[in-house]
Design a protein around this motif. Sequence first.
Motif, PDB file in Angstrom:
ATOM      1  N   PHE A  83       4.392  -3.489  -0.753  1.00 15.30           N
ATOM      2  CA  PHE A  83       4.604  -3.019   0.620  1.00 15.30           C
ATOM      3  C   PHE A  83       5.346  -1.792   0.876  1.00 15.30           C
ATOM      4  N   ASN A  84       6.566  -1.790  -0.149  1.00 14.40           N
ATOM      5  CA  ASN A  84       7.439  -0.532  -0.298  1.00 14.40           C
ATOM      6  C   ASN A  84       6.436   0.670  -0.523  1.00 14.40           C
ATOM      7  N   LEU A  85       5.575   0.567  -1.762  1.00 10.19           N
ATOM      8  CA  LEU A  85       4.789   1.361  -1.991  1.00 10.19           C
ATOM      9  C   LEU A  85       3.685   1.966  -0.970  1.00 10.19           C
ATOM     10  N   LEU A  86       3.332   0.923  -0.277  1.00  7.56           N
ATOM     11  CA  LEU A  86       2.425   1.229   0.919  1.00  7.56           C
ATOM     12  C   LEU A  86       3.017   2.257   1.915  1.00  7.56           C
ATOM     13  N   LYS A  87       4.459   1.838   2.476  1.00  7.87           N
ATOM     14  CA  LYS A  87       5.350   2.634   3.148  1.00  7.87           C
ATOM     15  C   LYS A  87       5.434   4.091   2.621  1.00  7.87           C
ATOM     16  N   GLU A  88       5.779   4.156   1.303  1.00  7.59           N
ATOM     17  CA  GLU A  88       5.900   5.428   0.821  1.00  7.59           C
ATOM     18  C   GLU A  88       4.577   6.365   1.036  1.00  7.59           C
ATOM     19  N   ALA A  89       3.366   5.610   0.671  1.00  3.91           N
ATOM     20  CA  ALA A  89       2.436   6.487   0.799  1.00  3.91           C
ATOM     21  C   ALA A  89       1.950   6.673   2.307  1.00  3.91           C
TER      22      ALA A  89
ATOM     23  N   SER B  59       4.384   7.572   4.504  1.00  5.91           N
ATOM     24  CA  SER B  59       5.125   8.620   4.799  1.00  5.91           C
ATOM     25  C   SER B  59       4.511   9.941   4.226  1.00  5.91           C
ATOM     26  N   PHE B  60       4.211   9.932   3.033  1.00  2.00           N
ATOM     27  CA  PHE B  60       3.610  11.207   2.104  1.00  2.00           C
ATOM     28  C   PHE B  60       2.796  11.712   2.835  1.00  2.00           C
TER      29      PHE B  60
ATOM     30  N   GLN C 111      -1.836  13.338  -6.073  1.00  2.00           N
ATOM     31  CA  GLN C 111      -0.515  14.159  -5.475  1.00  2.00           C
ATOM     32  C   GLN C 111       0.566  13.099  -5.404  1.00  2.00           C
ATOM     33  N   PHE C 112       0.264  12.139  -4.811  1.00  2.00           N
ATOM     34  CA  PHE C 112       1.297  11.071  -4.285  1.00  2.00           C
ATOM     35  C   PHE C 112       1.994  10.651  -5.477  1.00  2.00           C
ATOM     36  N   LEU C 113       1.103  10.157  -6.615  1.00  2.00           N
ATOM     37  CA  LEU C 113       1.796   9.656  -7.657  1.00  2.00           C
ATOM     38  C   LEU C 113       2.470  10.690  -8.669  1.00  2.00           C
ATOM     39  N   SER C 114       2.026  11.655  -8.527  1.00  2.00           N
ATOM     40  CA  SER C 114       2.756  12.789  -9.317  1.00  2.00           C
ATOM     41  C   SER C 114       4.448  12.727  -9.409  1.00  2.00           C
TER      42      SER C 114
ATOM     43  N   CYS D 285       1.738  11.361   6.008  1.00  2.00           N
ATOM     44  CA  CYS D 285       1.965  11.711   7.443  1.00  2.00           C
ATOM     45  C   CYS D 285       2.873  12.879   7.316  1.00  2.00           C
ATOM     46  N   TRP D 286       3.820  12.919   6.592  1.00  2.00           N
ATOM     47  CA  TRP D 286       4.883  14.101   6.626  1.00  2.00           C
ATOM     48  C   TRP D 286       4.390  15.152   5.600  1.00  2.00           C
ATOM     49  N   ASP D 287       4.176  14.832   4.483  1.00  2.00           N
ATOM     50  CA  ASP D 287       3.774  15.877   3.353  1.00  2.00           C
ATOM     51  C   ASP D 287       2.451  16.297   3.396  1.00  2.00           C
ATOM     52  N   ILE D 288       1.521  15.994   3.691  1.00  2.00           N
ATOM     53  CA  ILE D 288       0.069  16.330   3.785  1.00  2.00           C
ATOM     54  C   ILE D 288      -0.684  16.648   5.137  1.00  2.00           C
ATOM     55  N   PHE D 289      -0.666  15.711   5.946  1.00  2.00           N
ATOM     56  CA  PHE D 289      -1.120  15.708   7.128  1.00  2.00           C
ATOM     57  C   PHE D 289      -0.068  15.654   8.431  1.00  2.00           C
ATOM     58  N   PRO D 290       0.385  16.658   8.850  1.00  2.00           N
ATOM     59  CA  PRO D 290       1.463  16.489   9.958  1.00  2.00           C
ATOM     60  C   PRO D 290       0.955  16.143  11.236  1.00  2.00           C
ATOM     61  N   GLN D 291      -0.411  16.269  11.351  1.00  2.00           N
ATOM     62  CA  GLN D 291      -1.280  15.693  12.357  1.00  2.00           C
ATOM     63  C   GLN D 291      -1.887  14.413  12.617  1.00  2.00           C
ATOM     64  N   LEU D 292      -1.266  13.856  11.390  1.00  2.00           N
ATOM     65  CA  LEU D 292      -1.907  12.435  11.360  1.00  2.00           C
ATOM     66  C   LEU D 292      -0.944  11.369  11.639  1.00  2.00           C
ATOM     67  N   ALA D 293      -1.487  10.160  12.370  1.00  2.00           N
ATOM     68  CA  ALA D 293      -0.560   9.065  12.757  1.00  2.00           C
ATOM     69  C   ALA D 293      -1.230   7.965  11.970  1.00  2.00           C
ATOM     70  N   ILE D 294      -0.345   7.212  11.217  1.00  2.00           N
ATOM     71  CA  ILE D 294      -0.725   5.840  10.464  1.00  2.00           C
ATOM     72  C   ILE D 294      -0.091   4.892  10.859  1.00  2.00           C
ATOM     73  N   GLN D 295      -0.711   3.767  11.253  1.00  2.00           N
ATOM     74  CA  GLN D 295      -0.216   2.475  11.722  1.00  2.00           C
ATOM     75  C   GLN D 295      -0.629   1.397  10.712  1.00  2.00           C
ATOM     76  N   LEU D 296       0.435   0.597  10.300  1.00  2.00           N
ATOM     77  CA  LEU D 296       0.184  -0.492   9.167  1.00  2.00           C
ATOM     78  C   LEU D 296       0.374  -1.637  10.018  1.00  2.00           C
ATOM     79  N   ALA D 297      -0.518  -2.515  10.040  1.00  2.00           N
ATOM     80  CA  ALA D 297      -0.505  -3.839  11.092  1.00  2.00           C
ATOM     81  C   ALA D 297      -0.877  -5.038  10.198  1.00  2.00           C
ATOM     82  N   PRO D 298      -0.047  -6.044  10.289  1.00  2.00           N
ATOM     83  CA  PRO D 298      -0.286  -7.292   9.438  1.00  2.00           C
ATOM     84  C   PRO D 298      -1.260  -8.223  10.153  1.00  2.00           C
ATOM     85  N   VAL D 299      -2.350  -8.679   9.386  1.00  2.00           N
ATOM     86  CA  VAL D 299      -3.298  -9.494   9.685  1.00  2.00           C
ATOM     87  C   VAL D 299      -3.702 -10.485   8.737  1.00  2.00           C
TER      88      VAL D 299
END
Length: 148
Positions: free
Chosen positions: A8-14, A16-17, A118-121, A19-33
Motif C-alpha cells: 500500500f505504501n508503494l501505491l501511495k507513492e505512485a 503522489s508521483f 519514470q516512477f521506478l527510476s 499527481c505532483w510530479d506528472i499531472f498537476p491537474q489530476l486528482a486520485i482517490q484510493l478507496a478500499p473495497v
Amino acid sequence: MTAHIFTFNLLKEAKSFLCWDIFPQLAIQLAPVQNAVAFYYPPSDHHAIVVFYMNSPDSCKEAFCLLFHEAGHVQQQQRYANAGQDKEFSANLNLDKGPVKQRFERQAWDFGRELLQQFLSGKKIATAIVLKQYDLYADKSIDTYGDI
C-alpha cells in the motif's frame, strides 16, 4: 515473491508521483473495497482517477497496475486533445469491446508503462519484476475487450 513488492505504501507513492510530479491537474482517490477496480474520468476542469482496492498484497498489485493504466488514459487524452481528436477519444473510451477498443486500451497501458518506468527510476525495487507483472496484467485486461 511479487506480493511483497506491491505494498500500500508503494501505491501511495505512485499516487503522489502521478499527481505532483506528472499531472498537476489530476486528482486520485484510493478507496478500499472488496475487489480492485479503477476508473478514469476525462477532464471537465481536472482529470480524476478513482482506484478501488482491497488491503491485501494481491489487490495492491492490481490497484497499482490499474493506477498507471488509468494515468495512461490521462496521457492519451492529452495527446488526442492536442491533435484535435477529442470526439474520437470519447468515442473510443466509451466502446465496450472489439479491436478498436483493444488498440485504444493497449495504448493507455503503454502510456501507463512509460509513466511506471519514470516512477521506478532510481527506486530500490525489482523493476524488471514490476514491469513484467504490469505487462501480464495489461495483456489479461486487454483480452477482456475482445469480441464475444
